[in-house]
Scaffold this motif. Structure first.
Motif, PDB file in Angstrom:
ATOM      1  N   CYS A  97       0.825  -1.212   0.000  1.00  0.00           N
ATOM      2  CA  CYS A  97       0.000   0.000   0.000  1.00  0.00           C
ATOM      3  C   CYS A  97       0.860   1.263   0.000  1.00  0.00           C
ATOM      4  CB  CYS A  97      -0.941   0.009   1.199  1.00  0.00           C
ATOM      5  SG  CYS A  97      -2.282  -1.181   1.052  1.00  0.00           S
ATOM      6  N   LYS A  98       1.991   1.224   0.688  1.00  0.00           N
ATOM      7  CA  LYS A  98       2.892   2.375   0.688  1.00  0.00           C
ATOM      8  C   LYS A  98       3.478   2.615  -0.694  1.00  0.00           C
ATOM      9  CE  LYS A  98       4.282   2.339   5.524  1.00  0.00           C
ATOM     10  NZ  LYS A  98       5.372   2.066   6.484  1.00  0.00           N
ATOM     11  N   VAL A  99       3.845   1.536  -1.384  1.00  0.00           N
ATOM     12  CA  VAL A  99       4.441   1.673  -2.719  1.00  0.00           C
ATOM     13  C   VAL A  99       3.400   2.142  -3.723  1.00  0.00           C
ATOM     14  CG1 VAL A  99       5.505   0.419  -4.643  1.00  0.00           C
ATOM     15  CG2 VAL A  99       6.255  -0.018  -2.300  1.00  0.00           C
ATOM     16  N   ILE A 100       2.283   1.449  -3.804  1.00  0.00           N
ATOM     17  CA  ILE A 100       1.256   1.771  -4.798  1.00  0.00           C
ATOM     18  C   ILE A 100       0.555   3.086  -4.457  1.00  0.00           C
ATOM     19  CG2 ILE A 100      -0.876   0.966  -5.927  1.00  0.00           C
ATOM     20  CD1 ILE A 100       1.680  -0.705  -6.503  1.00  0.00           C
ATOM     21  N   GLY A 101       0.395   3.343  -3.160  1.00  0.00           N
ATOM     22  CA  GLY A 101      -0.347   4.522  -2.735  1.00  0.00           C
ATOM     23  C   GLY A 101       0.461   5.812  -2.695  1.00  0.00           C
ATOM     24  N   LYS A 102       1.768   5.717  -2.863  1.00  0.00           N
ATOM     25  CA  LYS A 102       2.590   6.924  -2.839  1.00  0.00           C
ATOM     26  C   LYS A 102       2.204   7.820  -4.016  1.00  0.00           C
ATOM     27  CE  LYS A 102       7.260   8.381  -1.883  1.00  0.00           C
ATOM     28  NZ  LYS A 102       8.617   7.905  -1.609  1.00  0.00           N
ATOM     29  N   LYS A 103       2.128   9.118  -3.751  1.00  0.00           N
ATOM     30  CA  LYS A 103       1.689  10.058  -4.782  1.00  0.00           C
ATOM     31  C   LYS A 103       2.463   9.852  -6.077  1.00  0.00           C
ATOM     32  CE  LYS A 103       0.493  14.782  -5.730  1.00  0.00           C
ATOM     33  NZ  LYS A 103       0.395  16.143  -5.253  1.00  0.00           N
ATOM     34  N   TRP A 104       1.743   9.754  -7.163  1.00  0.00           N
ATOM     35  CA  TRP A 104       2.205   9.597  -8.538  1.00  0.00           C
ATOM     36  C   TRP A 104       2.484   8.144  -8.939  1.00  0.00           C
ATOM     37  CZ3 TRP A 104       0.914  13.824 -10.865  1.00  0.00           C
ATOM     38  CH2 TRP A 104       1.068  15.067 -10.251  1.00  0.00           C
ATOM     39  N   ASN A 105       2.820   7.259  -7.992  1.00  0.00           N
ATOM     40  CA  ASN A 105       3.204   5.903  -8.377  1.00  0.00           C
ATOM     41  C   ASN A 105       2.117   5.164  -9.143  1.00  0.00           C
ATOM     42  OD1 ASN A 105       5.707   6.291  -7.281  1.00  0.00           O
ATOM     43  ND2 ASN A 105       5.476   4.803  -5.630  1.00  0.00           N
ATOM     44  N   SER A 106       0.891   5.239  -8.665  1.00  0.00           N
ATOM     45  CA  SER A 106      -0.183   4.514  -9.361  1.00  0.00           C
ATOM     46  C   SER A 106      -0.417   5.081 -10.755  1.00  0.00           C
ATOM     47  CB  SER A 106      -1.478   4.521  -8.544  1.00  0.00           C
ATOM     48  OG  SER A 106      -1.905   5.839  -8.324  1.00  0.00           O
ATOM     49  N   LEU A 107      -0.247   6.382 -10.928  1.00  0.00           N
ATOM     50  CA  LEU A 107      -0.421   6.976 -12.259  1.00  0.00           C
ATOM     51  C   LEU A 107       0.703   6.554 -13.199  1.00  0.00           C
ATOM     52  CD1 LEU A 107      -1.614  10.566 -11.292  1.00  0.00           C
ATOM     53  CD2 LEU A 107      -2.999   8.622 -12.032  1.00  0.00           C
ATOM     54  N   ILE A 108       1.917   6.478 -12.686  1.00  0.00           N
ATOM     55  CA  ILE A 108       3.048   6.009 -13.495  1.00  0.00           C
ATOM     56  C   ILE A 108       2.792   4.572 -13.942  1.00  0.00           C
ATOM     57  CG2 ILE A 108       5.500   5.394 -13.437  1.00  0.00           C
ATOM     58  CD1 ILE A 108       5.833   7.806 -11.452  1.00  0.00           C
ATOM     59  N   ILE A 109       2.379   3.737 -13.006  1.00  0.00           N
ATOM     60  CA  ILE A 109       2.090   2.342 -13.332  1.00  0.00           C
ATOM     61  C   ILE A 109       0.951   2.251 -14.332  1.00  0.00           C
ATOM     62  CG2 ILE A 109       1.254   0.151 -12.393  1.00  0.00           C
ATOM     63  CD1 ILE A 109       2.758   1.001  -9.750  1.00  0.00           C
ATOM     64  N   GLU A 110      -0.090   3.025 -14.126  1.00  0.00           N
ATOM     65  CA  GLU A 110      -1.254   3.027 -15.032  1.00  0.00           C
ATOM     66  C   GLU A 110      -0.835   3.335 -16.466  1.00  0.00           C
ATOM     67  OE1 GLU A 110      -5.364   3.173 -16.296  1.00  0.00           O
ATOM     68  OE2 GLU A 110      -4.382   2.280 -14.568  1.00  0.00           O
ATOM     69  N   VAL A 111      -0.014   4.341 -16.645  1.00  0.00           N
ATOM     70  CA  VAL A 111       0.437   4.725 -17.987  1.00  0.00           C
ATOM     71  C   VAL A 111       1.316   3.636 -18.584  1.00  0.00           C
ATOM     72  CG1 VAL A 111       1.840   6.387 -19.256  1.00  0.00           C
ATOM     73  CG2 VAL A 111       0.208   7.203 -17.562  1.00  0.00           C
ATOM     74  N   LEU A 112       2.216   3.076 -17.789  1.00  0.00           N
ATOM     75  CA  LEU A 112       3.119   2.045 -18.301  1.00  0.00           C
ATOM     76  C   LEU A 112       2.416   0.710 -18.542  1.00  0.00           C
ATOM     77  CD1 LEU A 112       6.402   2.772 -16.305  1.00  0.00           C
ATOM     78  CD2 LEU A 112       5.890   3.291 -18.711  1.00  0.00           C
ATOM     79  N   LEU A 113       1.252   0.506 -17.927  1.00  0.00           N
ATOM     80  CA  LEU A 113       0.475  -0.692 -18.234  1.00  0.00           C
ATOM     81  C   LEU A 113       0.004  -0.658 -19.690  1.00  0.00           C
ATOM     82  CD1 LEU A 113      -1.631  -1.199 -14.987  1.00  0.00           C
ATOM     83  CD2 LEU A 113      -0.085  -2.886 -16.018  1.00  0.00           C
TER      84      LEU A 113
END
Length: 114
Positions: free
Chosen positions: A21-37
């Motif tokens: 949750c700390k990794v995925i929930g850190k600001k911007w991380n989920s958006l970076i992952i979303e784009v790279l998906l």
């Protein structure tokens, strides 16, 4: 006569879940992952895909996600020029299932103010 009320056992947070949750929930991380998906991207393409992220923060987050084994930095030569492309590792791609469920949940429950 004294009355004792039994308190329910409180759930204990799993340390692996807490870290995830700390990794995925850190600001911007989920958006970076979303784009790279969607597709591997060069730094500038990735930055332009995420509104409001600064170069400094993007560099920091990509480094953190690389250290976590979620993002891979691939360097290659194209027409005599060195290029760097960011892509998701197998570990990062496995987040697709979670993001699909999050999209489904957001479509059903999230209302944006107009």
């Amino acid at each position: 006569m004294e009355v004792t009320i039994k308190q329910p056992d409180l759930p204990v947070m799993c340390s692996k879940m807490e870290h995830a949750c700390k990794v995925i929930g850190k600001k911007w991380n989920s958006l970076i992952i979303e784009v790279l998906l969607a597709t591997p991207l060069r730094f500038g393409q990735l930055r332009d895909s995420i509104n409001g992220i600064s170069d400094r923060v993007l560099i920091e987050r990509l480094r953190e996600l690389t250290e976590e084994g979620i993002v891979r930095k691939e360097e290659s030569e194209v027409n005599g020029h060195n290029i760097t492309v960011y892509t998701l590792t197998e570990k990062g791609q496995d987040l697709q299932k979670i993001f699909n469920n999050l999209h489904r949940w957001a479509d059903e429950w999230v209302e944006l103010a107009e």
